[in-house]
Design an enzyme around this catalytic site. Structure first.
Site, PDB file in Angstrom:
ATOM      1  N   GLU A  50      47.990  62.507  39.240  1.00 48.11           N
ATOM      2  CA  GLU A  50      49.269  61.695  39.834  1.00 48.11           C
ATOM      3  C   GLU A  50      50.465  62.753  39.655  1.00 48.11           C
ATOM      4  O   GLU A  50      51.252  62.772  40.718  1.00 48.11           O
ATOM      5  CB  GLU A  50      49.462  60.352  39.375  1.00 48.11           C
ATOM      6  CG  GLU A  50      48.458  59.517  39.216  1.00 48.11           C
ATOM      7  CD  GLU A  50      47.925  59.168  40.833  1.00 48.11           C
ATOM      8  OE1 GLU A  50      48.669  59.297  41.548  1.00 48.11           O
ATOM      9  OE2 GLU A  50      46.843  59.067  40.925  1.00 48.11           O
ATOM     10  N   HIS A  94      50.428  65.228  42.717  1.00 46.77           N
ATOM     11  CA  HIS A  94      50.700  64.469  43.876  1.00 46.77           C
ATOM     12  C   HIS A  94      52.227  64.452  43.942  1.00 46.77           C
ATOM     13  O   HIS A  94      52.845  64.932  44.862  1.00 46.77           O
ATOM     14  CB  HIS A  94      50.421  63.135  44.088  1.00 46.77           C
ATOM     15  CG  HIS A  94      48.874  62.843  44.408  1.00 46.77           C
ATOM     16  ND1 HIS A  94      48.368  63.586  45.498  1.00 46.77           N
ATOM     17  CD2 HIS A  94      47.918  62.201  43.782  1.00 46.77           C
ATOM     18  CE1 HIS A  94      46.898  63.201  45.524  1.00 46.77           C
ATOM     19  NE2 HIS A  94      46.777  62.285  44.719  1.00 46.77           N
ATOM     20  N   GLY A  98      46.480  40.470  44.041  1.00 48.33           N
ATOM     21  CA  GLY A  98      46.355  41.089  42.837  1.00 48.33           C
ATOM     22  C   GLY A  98      45.035  40.999  42.114  1.00 48.33           C
ATOM     23  O   GLY A  98      44.292  40.020  42.201  1.00 48.33           O
ATOM     24  N   PRO A  99      44.627  41.997  40.946  1.00 47.14           N
ATOM     25  CA  PRO A  99      43.530  41.520  40.121  1.00 47.14           C
ATOM     26  C   PRO A  99      43.599  40.299  39.311  1.00 47.14           C
ATOM     27  O   PRO A  99      44.644  39.955  39.144  1.00 47.14           O
ATOM     28  CB  PRO A  99      43.510  42.819  39.318  1.00 47.14           C
ATOM     29  CG  PRO A  99      44.669  43.746  39.527  1.00 47.14           C
ATOM     30  CD  PRO A  99      45.608  43.098  40.622  1.00 47.14           C
ATOM     31  N   PRO A 100      42.383  40.116  38.914  1.00 47.98           N
ATOM     32  CA  PRO A 100      42.392  38.762  38.246  1.00 47.98           C
ATOM     33  C   PRO A 100      43.114  38.781  36.895  1.00 47.98           C
ATOM     34  O   PRO A 100      43.058  39.971  36.200  1.00 47.98           O
ATOM     35  CB  PRO A 100      40.801  38.633  37.857  1.00 47.98           C
ATOM     36  CG  PRO A 100      39.982  39.591  38.544  1.00 47.98           C
ATOM     37  CD  PRO A 100      41.035  40.454  39.301  1.00 47.98           C
ATOM     38  N   GLY A 101      43.813  37.698  36.678  1.00 47.76           N
ATOM     39  CA  GLY A 101      44.338  37.602  35.277  1.00 47.76           C
ATOM     40  C   GLY A 101      45.725  38.172  35.228  1.00 47.76           C
ATOM     41  O   GLY A 101      46.217  38.385  34.010  1.00 47.76           O
ATOM     42  N   LYS A 141      48.782  35.180  38.855  1.00 48.50           N
ATOM     43  CA  LYS A 141      49.040  34.815  40.023  1.00 48.50           C
ATOM     44  C   LYS A 141      49.156  33.297  40.103  1.00 48.50           C
ATOM     45  O   LYS A 141      50.332  32.552  40.550  1.00 48.50           O
ATOM     46  CB  LYS A 141      48.016  35.192  41.257  1.00 48.50           C
ATOM     47  CG  LYS A 141      47.852  36.589  41.366  1.00 48.50           C
ATOM     48  CD  LYS A 141      46.933  37.138  42.240  1.00 48.50           C
ATOM     49  CE  LYS A 141      45.521  36.711  41.803  1.00 48.50           C
ATOM     50  NZ  LYS A 141      45.054  37.404  40.613  1.00 48.50           N
ATOM     51  N   THR A 142      48.107  32.568  39.479  1.00 42.34           N
ATOM     52  CA  THR A 142      48.218  31.120  39.272  1.00 42.34           C
ATOM     53  C   THR A 142      49.592  30.578  38.263  1.00 42.34           C
ATOM     54  O   THR A 142      50.224  29.830  38.871  1.00 42.34           O
ATOM     55  CB  THR A 142      47.121  30.566  38.424  1.00 42.34           C
ATOM     56  OG1 THR A 142      45.932  31.194  39.068  1.00 42.34           O
ATOM     57  CG2 THR A 142      46.912  28.896  38.699  1.00 42.34           C
TER      58      THR A 142
HETATM   59  P1  ADP Z   1      45.132  34.919  37.959  1.00 44.33           P
HETATM   60  O1  ADP Z   1      45.552  33.601  38.787  1.00 44.33           O
HETATM   61  O2  ADP Z   1      46.150  36.110  38.541  1.00 44.33           O
HETATM   62  O3  ADP Z   1      43.699  35.302  38.056  1.00 44.33           O
HETATM   63  P2  ADP Z   1      46.357  33.568  35.752  1.00 44.33           P
HETATM   64  O4  ADP Z   1      47.618  33.102  36.391  1.00 44.33           O
HETATM   65  O5  ADP Z   1      45.109  32.442  35.782  1.00 44.33           O
HETATM   66  O6  ADP Z   1      45.632  34.840  36.612  1.00 44.33           O
HETATM   67  O7  ADP Z   1      46.505  34.151  34.280  1.00 44.33           O
HETATM   68  C1  ADP Z   1      45.701  33.528  33.195  1.00 44.33           C
HETATM   69  C2  ADP Z   1      46.720  33.560  32.021  1.00 44.33           C
HETATM   70  O8  ADP Z   1      46.914  34.690  31.656  1.00 44.33           O
HETATM   71  C3  ADP Z   1      47.818  32.882  32.158  1.00 44.33           C
HETATM   72  O9  ADP Z   1      47.553  31.683  31.820  1.00 44.33           O
HETATM   73  C4  ADP Z   1      48.806  33.572  30.984  1.00 44.33           C
HETATM   74  O10 ADP Z   1      48.398  33.088  29.959  1.00 44.33           O
HETATM   75  C5  ADP Z   1      48.330  34.884  31.038  1.00 44.33           C
HETATM   76  N1  ADP Z   1      49.297  35.581  31.825  1.00 44.33           N
HETATM   77  C6  ADP Z   1      48.777  36.248  32.942  1.00 44.33           C
HETATM   78  N2  ADP Z   1      49.850  37.078  33.508  1.00 44.33           N
HETATM   79  C7  ADP Z   1      51.133  36.776  32.855  1.00 44.33           C
HETATM   80  C8  ADP Z   1      52.425  37.125  32.684  1.00 44.33           C
HETATM   81  N3  ADP Z   1      52.879  38.074  33.670  1.00 44.33           N
HETATM   82  N4  ADP Z   1      53.077  36.548  31.758  1.00 44.33           N
HETATM   83  C9  ADP Z   1      52.636  35.977  30.765  1.00 44.33           C
HETATM   84  N5  ADP Z   1      51.492  35.291  30.652  1.00 44.33           N
HETATM   85  C10 ADP Z   1      50.629  36.009  31.593  1.00 44.33           C
HETATM   86 ZN    ZN Z   2      45.031  61.405  44.264  1.00 40.40          ZN
END
Ligand code: ADP
Ligand code: ZN
Length: 636
Positions: free
Chosen positions: A451, A454, A227-230, A233-234
């Site tokens: 959309e 579609h 998935g996209p950054p932020g 996932k972590t």
């Molecule tokens: P990724 O690893 O996907 O780039 P991170 O897990 O590092 O993203 O997310 C960065 C920060 O964004 C997390 O520490 C959290 O504070 C916030 N965050 C992201 N997604 C969520 C979520 N689903 N629920 C709560 N906080 C989130």
């Molecule tokens: Zn389309």
């Protein structure tokens, strides 16, 4: 963290030899540098005449040093050095950073010379230097510099290893364990319900591995969060560790990649070795694409042996530990498509868990999680905030909450109020706009109608894949998406393909009908249509005019790459037929939309409100989906 864990014997050896080589190279370089700079003093010798008649009389001497009563070192004034004539005597600095004398000459009697200097009012110093002391000092300095350089270099490289030279092959993972508890749980992860469900099994396994292995069950070794950054996932991986109460090793794929050869593979080995000692545990590798890119591409750029050997080592390690060892590797990437297929094979990262940008509901939930940490106005409308932030990731929302608190603090407020949040949103949008992630309301409307088109056409085309959900949450390069459940079909009939083509054309058709113009947003749609239409005509023999002929080359050793296996006339026919098929699908899509224009408006409206709608919502608007039986396909 791993300072006290010894390396496996193997990489210790390779590690040492490699770094000695680097050390020797540096030494040679320093030596060359030293001899070069001292070599240039020989042509700085001048005569006493030049000194007294030229330099002193013109006032170009700043000071002199009389060494051992026999050698005079002359330092020129800045003015003199700038003169063209004395360019070749330009000032240098020695390795201590002091300026060296510009020129020198020998004298017979120091006493007489000193008198002369006093008379001319030239500042001077006398020094006694032992030749051997000189040599010794320069050698000491040389050795000192070499050692200093050496340490500097390796401390930087092996930063995680506490500055020890041979720690370079150590992994640089950060460990969170009992002493350093991972306190993240699923409650901290908002939204992402499907992903949470998927990882639940991993939690169960880590908590009680025996329960699964007792019956001979196979436990996943790896899960890939895509998935996209932020998007969290972590966070999700941490929550898995937190829920299961196991240690969590976190590192980034780029930590493996170093400018030194052989380091990446050694780090992988070390990582898994340390992890085995702590099992059960989770290894989390962020940005795995840094190591996991498909091998063998980019050969022209000289390939990347270092990265490939790191990847190979990772594969070896993942195959090496049994499912009962209790290590689970979770990795995150934004681009599952560039990963080497070997990584995705069973027994490695065989599960892919999509972690998408949150929809309006998800954003509300994320706001709620992060609002817990700040003192905010109890009347704050969280739904409103969620509606104001389309396309924002979880990290962006966390950022907004933080910025809002800062805004309020700057204004000495007691609580964070709506205006602070709006200001924070503006600021975060400012940052995002540079990254081209923000969607304007007009664009959002276009995407919604696209959309909806579609969804509507596929609904009325009975052979098209059944719709699951439609979203206008941006996803990868696509701005929205309609999700279908492809039936498990090995063969497709002409009806199915034509219906699919209509559904794909639905997006563009809807844009044309509603806005009177089409946008570039339909590019990938058109690509799909073109490819399929060509396949129908030239590969599957589904076109009457071309007939039962296929120009497909299953051997793959295509000589056709440069030479088409058909005549110009056939080529023209294929092109015409493909165009006809595409146009027909487009016309049919437009017809369906015009006939059901109210339905289209209703779907688009719902999409704009909720951002994600499901099959049930569409059914409520359009009524039950027609069955294939009472349907006659038009195949030309
Ligand atoms: P990724 O690893 O996907 O780039 P991170 O897990 O590092 O993203 O997310 C960065 C920060 O964004 C997390 O520490 C959290 O504070 C916030 N965050 C992201 N997604 C969520 C979520 N689903 N629920 C709560 N906080 C989130
Ligand atoms: Zn389309």
């Amino acid at each position: 963290m791993s300072e006290n864990t010894p390396n496996p014997q193997k990489n210790k050896k390779t590690g040492k030899t490699i770094y000695w080589v680097y050390g020797i190279i540096i030494m040679v370089l320093v030596l060359v540098q030293l001899t070069m700079s001292s070599g240039s003093t020989s042509n700085r010798e001048i005569s006493y005449q030049m000194f007294s008649d030229e330099l002193v009389s013109q006032g170009l001497v700043e000071k002199v040093v009389i060494v051992n009563n026999e050698l005079v070192e002359v330092y020129l004034t800045v003015k003199a050095i700038q003169l063209e004539k004395y360019r070749k005597y330009a000032t240098h600095t020695n390795f201590m950073g002091e300026p060296t004398p510009n020129m020198h000459f020998k004298i017979v009697s120091a006493e007489k010379f000193e008198e002369y200097l006093k008379e001319k009012k030239i500042p001077y110093k006398t020094e006694t230097r032992g030749q051997w002391v000189n040599t010794l000092i320069s050698w000491l300095i040389f050795i000192g510099i070499t050692i200093a350089l050496w340490f500097l270099l390796f401390r930087r490289v092996g930063a995680g290893g506490g500055g020890q030279i041979f720690n370079i092959g150590k992994n640089r993972a950060t460990l969170f364990d009992q002493d350093n508890q991972v306190k993240v749980t699923f409650a901290d992860v908002a939204g992402l319900d499907e992903a949470k469900e998927e990882v639940q099994e991993i939690v169960e396994f880590l908590k009680n591995p025996k329960k699964f292995t007792r019956l001979g069950g196979k436990i996943p070794k790896g899960a890939l969060l895509v998935g996209p950054p932020g998007t969290g996932k972590t966070l999700l991986a941490k929550a898995v560790a937190g829920e299961a109460q196991v240690p969590f090793f976190s590192l980034s794929g780029s930590d493996f990649v170093e400018m030194f050869v052989g380091v990446g593979a050694a780090r992988v080995r070390d990582l898994f070795k340390t992890a085995k000692e702590k099992a059960p545990c989770i290894i989390f590798i962020d940005e795995i694409d840094a190591v996991g890119r498909a091998r063998g591409r980019n050969q022209i750029l000289g390939g990347n042996d270092e990265r490939e050997s790191t990847l190979n080592q990772l594969l070896v390690e993942m195959d090496g530990f049994g499912t009962d060892s209790g290590i689970i590797v979770m990795a995150a990437t934004n681009r599952a498509d560039v990963l080497d297929t070997a990584l995705l094979r069973p027994g490695r990262f065989d599960r892919q868990i999509p972690v998408e940008l949150p929809d309006i509901k998800g954003r509300k939930a994320i706001f709620e999680v992060h609002l817990k940490k700040i003192k905010y106005d109890p009347n704050l409308d969280v739904d409103f905030l969620a509606a104001q932030t389309p396309g924002f990731s979880g990290a962006d929302i966390a950022n907004i909450c933080n910025e809002a608190a800062l805004f309020a603090a700057r204004k000495n407020k007691e609580i964070v109020d709506k205006q602070d949040f709006l200001d924070a949103i503006d600021r975060v949008i400012g940052g995002l706009e540079k990254k081209n992630k923000v969607i304007s309301p007009e664009e959002k409307k276009v995407i919604a109608y696209h959309e909806a088109g579609h969804a509507l056409v596929s609904w009325f085309k009975p052979y098209a894949n059944p719709l699951v959900k439609v979203t206008i949450v941006p996803r990868g390069n696509a701005l929205g998406a309609a999700w279908y459940l492809p039936e498990e079909k090995v063969i497709m009939t002409a009806e199915q393909i034509t219906d699919e083509l209509c559904a794909i054309m639905g997006g563009r058709a809807s844009e044309e009908i509603i806005f009177g113009r089409v946008s570039t947003g339909a590019l990938s749609d058109l690509e799909r249509v073109t490819k399929r239409a060509y396949a129908m005509v030239a590969i599957y023999g589904l076109n009457k005019r071309i007939g039962n002929i296929s120009f497909y080359d299953s051997t793959g050793q295509s000589e056709y790459a440069f030479q088409k296996p058909y005549s110009e006339k056939t080529a023209q026919m294929i092109d015409e037929e493909v165009k006809a098929i595409a146009e027909e699908a487009y016309a049919e899509a437009k017809r369906l939309i015009r006939e059901n224009i109210d339905g289209l408006h209703a779907i688009a409206k719902q999409l704009l409100e909720k951002e994600v709608i499901f099959k049930e919502d569409v059914e409520r608007i359009l009524g039950p989906r027609p069955k294939p039986e009472n349907y006659t396909a038009v195949v030309s």
